[in-house]
Scaffold this motif. Sequence first.
Motif, PDB file in Angstrom:
ATOM      1  N   GLN A 107       0.811  -1.159   0.189  1.00 30.53           N
ATOM      2  CA  GLN A 107      -0.027  -0.069   0.063  1.00 30.53           C
ATOM      3  C   GLN A 107       0.963   1.279  -0.050  1.00 30.53           C
ATOM      4  OE1 GLN A 107      -3.149   0.164   3.050  1.00 30.53           O
ATOM      5  NE2 GLN A 107      -3.265   2.366   2.800  1.00 30.53           N
ATOM      6  N   PRO A 108       0.692   2.219  -0.950  1.00 27.94           N
ATOM      7  CA  PRO A 108       1.274   3.217  -0.949  1.00 27.94           C
ATOM      8  C   PRO A 108       0.968   4.136   0.184  1.00 27.94           C
ATOM      9  CG  PRO A 108       0.170   3.190  -3.070  1.00 27.94           C
ATOM     10  CD  PRO A 108      -0.426   2.048  -2.099  1.00 27.94           C
ATOM     11  N   ALA A 109       2.040   5.173   0.568  1.00 28.91           N
ATOM     12  CA  ALA A 109       1.754   6.169   1.595  1.00 28.91           C
ATOM     13  C   ALA A 109       0.557   7.281   1.171  1.00 28.91           C
ATOM     14  CB  ALA A 109       2.938   6.997   2.003  1.00 28.91           C
ATOM     15  N   ALA A 110      -0.288   7.688   1.977  1.00 25.91           N
ATOM     16  CA  ALA A 110      -1.314   8.550   1.574  1.00 25.91           C
ATOM     17  C   ALA A 110      -0.461   9.879   1.173  1.00 25.91           C
ATOM     18  CB  ALA A 110      -2.155   8.624   2.654  1.00 25.91           C
ATOM     19  N   PRO A 111      -1.154  10.482  -0.001  1.00 25.13           N
ATOM     20  CA  PRO A 111      -0.301  11.772  -0.504  1.00 25.13           C
ATOM     21  C   PRO A 111      -0.859  12.913   0.336  1.00 25.13           C
ATOM     22  CG  PRO A 111      -2.377  11.288  -1.771  1.00 25.13           C
ATOM     23  CD  PRO A 111      -2.197  10.029  -0.902  1.00 25.13           C
ATOM     24  N   VAL A 112       0.087  13.871   0.870  1.00 24.99           N
ATOM     25  CA  VAL A 112      -0.155  15.055   1.476  1.00 24.99           C
ATOM     26  C   VAL A 112       0.384  16.110   0.649  1.00 24.99           C
ATOM     27  CG1 VAL A 112       0.645  16.356   3.570  1.00 24.99           C
ATOM     28  CG2 VAL A 112       0.483  13.817   3.667  1.00 24.99           C
ATOM     29  N   PRO A 113      -0.719  17.038   0.398  1.00 25.38           N
ATOM     30  CA  PRO A 113      -0.205  18.155  -0.528  1.00 25.38           C
ATOM     31  C   PRO A 113       0.720  18.983  -0.098  1.00 25.38           C
ATOM     32  CG  PRO A 113      -2.716  17.773  -0.038  1.00 25.38           C
ATOM     33  CD  PRO A 113      -2.009  17.075   0.662  1.00 25.38           C
ATOM     34  N   GLY A 114       1.833  19.367  -0.805  1.00 25.86           N
ATOM     35  CA  GLY A 114       2.927  20.148  -0.329  1.00 25.86           C
ATOM     36  C   GLY A 114       3.910  19.672   0.505  1.00 25.86           C
ATOM     37  N   ASP A 115       3.901  18.362   0.631  1.00 26.41           N
ATOM     38  CA  ASP A 115       4.692  17.515   1.411  1.00 26.41           C
ATOM     39  C   ASP A 115       6.521  17.487   0.828  1.00 26.41           C
ATOM     40  OD1 ASP A 115       4.595  15.574  -0.317  1.00 26.41           O
ATOM     41  OD2 ASP A 115       4.289  14.094   1.139  1.00 26.41           O
ATOM     42  N   GLY A 116       6.398  17.991  -0.642  1.00 29.65           N
ATOM     43  CA  GLY A 116       7.617  17.999  -1.058  1.00 29.65           C
ATOM     44  C   GLY A 116       8.047  16.590  -1.730  1.00 29.65           C
ATOM     45  N   SER A 117       7.129  15.617  -1.743  1.00 30.32           N
ATOM     46  CA  SER A 117       7.367  14.482  -2.393  1.00 30.32           C
ATOM     47  C   SER A 117       6.986  14.291  -4.037  1.00 30.32           C
ATOM     48  CB  SER A 117       6.563  13.327  -1.763  1.00 30.32           C
ATOM     49  OG  SER A 117       5.486  13.326  -1.963  1.00 30.32           O
TER      50      SER A 117
END
Length: 419
Positions: A402-412
């Motif tokens: 399972q991929p990590a949940a996206p966080v807007p603006g986390d730089g990834s």
Amino acid sequence: MDRFRFITAGESHGPSLGVVVEGVPSGLVLNEDALEVDLARRQRGYGRGARQSIERDHARILSGVRHGRTLGSPILLEVANRDWENWTRVMQVGPLSDADAAELAALAEGGTKRAQPITRVRPGHADLAGALKYGFNDVRNVLERSSARETAARVAAGGIARAFLRELGIDVWSFTAEVGGVAVDPARCTRSREEADASPLRCPDPEAEVAMIARIDEARSGGDTVGGVFEVVVHGAPIGLGSYVHWDRRLDTALAAAVMSIHIVKGVEFGLGFEQTRRFGSQVHDVIEGRRADGSWVHRSNNAGGLTGGVTNGEPIVVRGAVKPISTLARPLPTSDLISGQPVDTAHYERSDISVVPAAGVIGESMVMLTLARFVLEKTGGDSMAEVTDNLRRFRERIAAQPAAPVPGDGSGGHATEA
Ligand code: EPS
């Protein structure tokens, strides 16, 4: 550089066919018996002609294998033409001596058809365009190489790809889906794969097969030929072969070209194919039902034929080839003469098949396998089988998580790491 690239050589009635397969990883278990299975399947099928009772195709491995395992070096295979002994003078490689030339002329004069130059070009064959292109006044020079006999070399090469894919859990087979307008009905496909493979037309629907055989008999009695459709199905291909980023990296592009390259094929479709054009989107697109515990993804249907955006999506790859009726007719069509340019009543005829759909399916499998092997290696890299299997296993594990949940603006920037 493309892995699993291959090049064939050989004339239909020359001494032999050859194929070099380059870029096969080292350490793959390979022997001549394994290659024989598909060669024999290619020769069978109701509707085949007299040539197949002469040939008993066997591929000799002449390089690239030591003590039963590939070396990573080019693999050279040779498939002898048993019929060659009946064509030695006609297809002689060396220049004709005066005595040879006199013998050939006497044979032609005495009515031996194979010794006579061919000028009555067959409609639907490569004869006319080929002779004009290469500057021949005897179509023998065209038909020897344009003959589908060449596909024996492709199927020999395909056997190497099968051995490679099998080690990775990827399985490819085909069946006859249609002959002369008679189609299989999925509800009546009661035969197992082994039973279908052993049947006269390699057909899973026994009822349809009876009607297909009747169509072939009808063609035969009219001095005619008949085509159909084969379906190749791939199970076990990992998600992620091919790419949407560029036209020539799409797997569907490559598979379509590979299947289309078979002499007898005039059309290729994936999954629902042309039928998609007659339906609304809601009746076409495969609903995605979610990720299973083992990390695989489930679609409600497989109308896309296992490929979305040119990339494998985890569903079986389904590709069909449209097989035209063979162009050499026992009751030949009217045509024109290559030399005079004037109409003649009948085109050239020596002998031919009536229908080759089951054989075309086996050739389709080979072309699909050779293409898939290339795309697998593009994904995994690796010079040895140990490296390839290791790399593929790690990729499979990676996409199953399972991929990590996206966080807007986390730089990834939307690049997933596992949760
Ligand atoms: C073929 C061998 C050929 C044909 C056929 C395919 O043998 P021959 O020309 O000696 O009869 O049976 O080739 C064609 C259909 C064609 O149009 O050239 C084979 O081994 O598959």
